[in-house]
Structure formats: structure tokens, C-alpha cells
Design a protein around this motif. Structure first.
Motif, PDB file in Angstrom:
ATOM      1  N   ARG A  11     -49.754 -70.911   4.447  1.00 39.71           N
ATOM      2  CA  ARG A  11     -48.733 -69.922   4.860  1.00 39.71           C
ATOM      3  C   ARG A  11     -48.637 -68.928   3.501  1.00 39.71           C
ATOM      4  NH1 ARG A  11     -44.919 -70.745   9.064  1.00 39.71           N
ATOM      5  NH2 ARG A  11     -44.279 -68.735   8.135  1.00 39.71           N
ATOM      6  N   ALA A  12     -49.027 -67.787   3.620  1.00 38.77           N
ATOM      7  CA  ALA A  12     -48.785 -66.745   2.608  1.00 38.77           C
ATOM      8  C   ALA A  12     -47.958 -65.639   2.989  1.00 38.77           C
ATOM      9  CB  ALA A  12     -50.112 -66.442   2.079  1.00 38.77           C
ATOM     10  N   ARG A  13     -47.518 -65.051   1.988  1.00 41.37           N
ATOM     11  CA  ARG A  13     -46.841 -63.682   2.180  1.00 41.37           C
ATOM     12  C   ARG A  13     -47.029 -62.609   1.205  1.00 41.37           C
ATOM     13  NH1 ARG A  13     -40.998 -66.399   1.884  1.00 41.37           N
ATOM     14  NH2 ARG A  13     -40.641 -66.843   4.181  1.00 41.37           N
ATOM     15  N   LEU A  14     -47.300 -61.472   1.629  1.00 39.08           N
ATOM     16  CA  LEU A  14     -47.636 -60.332   0.711  1.00 39.08           C
ATOM     17  C   LEU A  14     -46.662 -60.071  -0.215  1.00 39.08           C
ATOM     18  CD1 LEU A  14     -49.745 -58.176   0.318  1.00 39.08           C
ATOM     19  CD2 LEU A  14     -48.747 -56.590   1.772  1.00 39.08           C
ATOM     20  N   ASP A  15     -47.088 -60.112  -1.566  1.00 42.55           N
ATOM     21  CA  ASP A  15     -46.294 -59.928  -2.648  1.00 42.55           C
ATOM     22  C   ASP A  15     -46.023 -58.427  -3.005  1.00 42.55           C
ATOM     23  OD1 ASP A  15     -44.731 -61.496  -5.083  1.00 42.55           O
ATOM     24  OD2 ASP A  15     -45.740 -59.772  -5.868  1.00 42.55           O
ATOM     25  N   HIS A  16     -46.976 -57.913  -3.069  1.00 44.26           N
ATOM     26  CA  HIS A  16     -47.040 -56.350  -3.623  1.00 44.26           C
ATOM     27  C   HIS A  16     -48.426 -55.660  -3.419  1.00 44.26           C
ATOM     28  CE1 HIS A  16     -48.849 -58.124  -7.350  1.00 44.26           C
ATOM     29  NE2 HIS A  16     -49.314 -56.705  -7.545  1.00 44.26           N
TER      30      HIS A  16
END
Length: 139
Positions: free
Chosen positions: A2-7
Motif C-alpha cells: 500500500r503506497a501513498r503519493l508523498d510529493h
């Protein structure tokens, strides 16, 4: 995983102009904006969501990027566009701000597929450096 866009990083020619555009026209709050204005941060950012920011990096900073990323030719590598998802009320308010600031909507579509399914309406417009922004809402 599971990943999220950081920047994301956008190359800009005038960081203050771009910061003003993203804050006042797009409506995203500045991050480290005052520190940047007072020379205490190397670049400003704007907050897209609680988890994601957009860094406004000067073209001057391209020197050294290849070394930092370890990927030759990565400095200023083009991206087609990035997309922001907002609610319908913010979508309508953004269009008013774009018009007020004489920013031309360069494209529109309906029923476009994205991360959360089909968006009934989307718009595209450029920032001051020609980076293309897509904005959509979901029902």
C-alpha cells in the motif's frame, strides 16, 4: 504493498510567481512559503492533501539533480500532466478563480476514468511555466 503519493516536483522559472499561482488561483495552501520568502528554505511547496505536497523547484536547481537521483537526464524530465481531485463545489469555485485571473482552460472532458472511477467533468489548464494541471471531481 500500500503506497501513498508523498510529493511531486514541478520545474518552475519563478518560484514566487508559481507559489502565488498555486495559492491564489488553484487554491492550494503554501508549505514553507514564508520560510522560502525569507530565504530559510530552498523551495516552497503547496499542500495537495494531508499526505501529498507539490514542490516548486527552480530550473536553477537542475544542476545536481542527476547526481541526487542517480538517473542521468532526470533533471527537468517532462511529465504530461498531474491531476487533482476535488469536490464539485471546489471545482466550480476553481473555474471562477481561473477566469478572474485570466487563466484559460485549455481542455475539458466528461465521463473520464481516474483513480476513483468515472469523473463527470474535468478541466485542463497550464501553470505559469506550462505544467499542465487536470482537475476533476467525482460524484
Amino acid at each position: 504493498m500500500r503506497a501513498r503519493l508523498d510529493h511531486l516536483v514541478c520545474w518552475v522559472s519563478d518560484q514566487l510567481l508559481s507559489l502565488q499561482f498555486y495559492e491564489q488561483v488553484v487554491g492550494l495552501p503554501g508549505v514553507r512559503a514564508e520560510q522560502f520568502r525569507h530565504g530559510r528554505a530552498p523551495f516552497p511547496s503547496v499542500r495537495i492533501s494531508p499526505d501529498t505536497i507539490l514542490d516548486l523547484m527552480s530550473f536553477e536547481a537542475m544542476r545536481g539533480v542527476d547526481e541526487a537521483t542517480g538517473v542521468r537526464g532526470s533533471a527537468g524530465h517532462p511529465v504530461n500532466h498531474f491531476c487533482l481531485a476535488v469536490n464539485e463545489e471546489d471545482f466550480e469555485a476553481l473555474q471562477v478563480r481561473l477566469k478572474r485571473h485570466d487563466v484559460e482552460v485549455s481542455g475539458t472532458r466528461t465521463n473520464s476514468f481516474g483513480a476513483r472511477g468515472i469523473a463527470p467533468e474535468i478541466i485542463y489548464f497550464p501553470d505559469p511555466d506550462g505544467n499542465v494541471i487536470e482537475v476533476r471531481y467525482y460524484e
